[in-house]
Design an enzyme around this catalytic site. Structure first.
Site, short mmCIF file in Angstrom:
data_model
loop_
_atom_site.label_atom_id
_atom_site.label_comp_id
_atom_site.label_asym_id
_atom_site.label_seq_id
_atom_site.Cartn_x
_atom_site.Cartn_y
_atom_site.Cartn_z
N LEU A 291 -22.39 -7.83 -14.91
CA LEU A 291 -23.20 -8.68 -14.28
C LEU A 291 -23.22 -8.14 -12.61
O LEU A 291 -23.86 -8.98 -11.68
CB LEU A 291 -22.66 -9.97 -14.05
CG LEU A 291 -22.41 -11.15 -15.45
CD1 LEU A 291 -22.22 -12.34 -15.03
CD2 LEU A 291 -24.09 -10.90 -16.17
N ALA B 118 -21.86 -3.93 -7.48
CA ALA B 118 -22.90 -3.68 -6.65
C ALA B 118 -23.23 -4.93 -5.68
O ALA B 118 -23.59 -4.93 -4.35
CB ALA B 118 -24.35 -3.63 -7.47
N ASP C 167 -28.80 -1.64 -10.69
CA ASP C 167 -28.08 -2.83 -10.31
C ASP C 167 -28.15 -2.92 -8.85
O ASP C 167 -28.52 -4.17 -8.39
CB ASP C 167 -26.54 -2.50 -10.56
CG ASP C 167 -26.05 -2.65 -11.94
OD1 ASP C 167 -27.11 -2.78 -12.80
OD2 ASP C 167 -25.01 -2.90 -12.31
O1 PMV Z 1 -23.27 -2.38 -14.63
P1 PMV Z 1 -23.79 -2.73 -15.90
O2 PMV Z 1 -22.62 -2.82 -16.96
O3 PMV Z 1 -24.76 -3.87 -15.81
O4 PMV Z 1 -24.61 -1.49 -16.57
C1 PMV Z 1 -25.70 -1.08 -15.92
C2 PMV Z 1 -26.75 -0.53 -16.86
C3 PMV Z 1 -26.50 0.87 -17.54
O5 PMV Z 1 -27.78 1.26 -17.92
C4 PMV Z 1 -25.69 0.90 -18.73
C5 PMV Z 1 -25.94 1.90 -16.57
C6 PMV Z 1 -26.99 2.09 -15.32
O6 PMV Z 1 -26.61 2.88 -14.43
O7 PMV Z 1 -28.35 1.87 -15.53
#
Ligand code: PMV
Length: 316
Positions: free
Chosen positions: A106, A110, A152
Site C-alpha cells: 500500500l 513512499a 508509488d
Molecule cells: O510497492 P508495491 O508492493 O505496491 O509494488 C509496486 C508495484 C510494482 O509494479 C510491483 C513495482 C514497481 O516498482 O512498480
C-alpha cells in the site's frame, strides 16, 4: 517553534503492477483513508546535527547518525541536506505515525518518504515543490525496491489517480463517476523487491510468454483508463479479474489471496485482484453502493484484517 507536520496517503494499484516495471502503463489511486503523518519537533536545547527519529509502528527510536546509510530515513535526511546545501539539520525529532500497514503493497515506504521530505523542507522554511518531492521520493524508493517504476512515489506525491508509464509525463486520470472499492489484507508481508526479482528471473527464462503477459496487462490498463474517463465503468470489475488471472499465471497470487478474491466475488464484487507486489499483501475489489457492505462483512467474517471501504471520488 510550533511543530511542523505533513501527511501522505496510502496507494493502491488498480491495474498494471509488475508490467509497469517493463514500460507498460498502470493505474494507481491514492487511498486518503489511510495515511502517514510526519511531525518535526525542534529540539531547541540541542546542538545542530542532533536529530532523532521515532517510528513506533516499526519500533524505531534512534539518532539519525546511528542509522545505516541504506536506511530510508537516513537517505531522506541526506537528500534534504544536499538539496539545501547544509551539512547538518537544526536539532530536531522526526516522529512518524501511520495507519498504513507496512510491507503490504500500500505504499507505506513512499508515504513516509513523501511526508518526511515535505515536513523537513517546511521545517527549514522552504517547502519543496511536488516535482522535487516526487524526484527525491523516487530515490528513496530505490532502497526499498531496487528498480522501482516510480508509480508509488508519483501517486502518493500528487495524491490523485494516475495513469503511469515510466519515462512519460505524468498523466492524471479523469474519474467521471465515483468508484467504490474494498481492500483487505491477506496477512502475509512480502518485500516487493523479492517479487520484482522473481518476475525478472522468469522473464529472463521465458521472455516471449512474459512479454505477452506484460503487454496484455498494459492493454487492460489502457481499456480501464477509457472506461474511467468515459464514465462507462460497468465492465471495470471484469478487467480487474482478467488482470488477476495474468498475475496468477505469473506466480504472484497465493492461496490466501485466491481465497479472499473468491469470497468477494461470491458476495457481490464485480471484480477483484491482488494489489501491489503480490505474494501476499492486499486484495482490492470492485463493489458498488449496494454490494460494498456485504463484501466488507464477508471479509470480516472470514477473518481478513485491515478491511477498508474506499471511495475513489469524481475527478475532472
Ligand atoms: O510497492 P508495491 O508492493 O505496491 O509494488 C509496486 C508495484 C510494482 O509494479 C510491483 C513495482 C514497481 O516498482 O512498480
Amino acid at each position: 517553534m510550533p511543530a511542523i507536520y505533513s501527511y501522505a496517503p496510502a496507494k493502491a494499484i488498480l491495474f498494471g503492477e509488475h508490467a509497469v516495471v517493463y514500460g507498460q502503463p498502470a493505474i494507481a489511486i491514492p487511498i486518503h483513508e489511510l495515511r502517514t503523518k510526519v511531525t518535526i519537533h525542534a529540539l531547541t536545547q540541542a546542538a545542530p546535527g542532533f536529530d532523532k527519529v521515532i517510528s513506533p509502528a516499526i519500533g524505531l527510536d534512534a539518532e539519525i547518525t546511528t542509522l545505516d546509510a541504506g536506511n530510508p530515513i537516513a537517505k531522506t535526511v541526506d537528500l534534504i541536506k544536499s538539496h539545501f546545501g547544509i551539512t547538518a539539520l537544526p536539532a530536531c525529532q522526526i516522529q512518524i505515525q501511520s495507519t498504513i500497514p507496512v510491507g503490504c503493497g500500500l505504499g507505506s515506504g513512499a508515504a513516509v518518504a513523501v511526508a518526511t521530505l515535505r515536513a523537513l523542507s517546511s521545517f527549514l522554511g522552504h517547502p519543496l515543490p511536488d516535482e522535487e518531492v516526487n524526484r527525491y521520493a523516487f530515490e528513496v524508493e530505490k532502497l526499498h525496491h531496487k528498480t522501482p517504476s516510480g508509480i508509488d512515489n508519483t501517486v502518493i506525491t500528487y495524491g490523485k489517480p494516475v495513469f503511469y508509464e515510466h519515462g512519460h509525463d505524468i498523466s492524471f486520470l479523469k474519474i467521471i463517476h465515483p468508484i467504490d472499492l474494498v481492500i483487505a489484507n491477506s496477512g502475509v508481508k512480502v518485500r516487493t523487491s523479492e517479487t520484482v526479482l522473481q518476475v525478472q528471473k522468469n522473464h529472463e527464462i521465458d521472455p516471449i510468454t512474459y512479454s505477452t503477459y506484460f503487454r496484455s496487462i498494459g492493454d487492460l490498463s489502457q481499456q480501464a483508463r477509457s472506461m474511467l474517463e468515459n464514465g462507462e465503468t460497468g465492465n471495470l470489475g471484469d478487467l480487474m479479474t482478467e488482470n488477476q488471472s495474468i498475475l496468477s499465471k505469473m506466480g504472484l497470487s497465493t492461496s490466501k489471496l485466491d481465497e479472499l478474491i473468491k469470497i468477494v466475488l461470491t458476495n457481490g464484487a464485480t471484480g477483484a485482484k491482488l494489489t501491489g507486489g503480490g505474494g501476499g499483501g492486499f486484495i482490492i475489489a470492485m463493489v458498488d453502493e449496494q454490494t460494498k457492505d456485504n463484501v466488507y462483512a464477508a471479509l470480516i467474517s472470514a477473518g481478513a484484517t485491515n478491511v477498508h471501504k474506499i471511495r475513489l471520488e469524481k475527478q475532472l
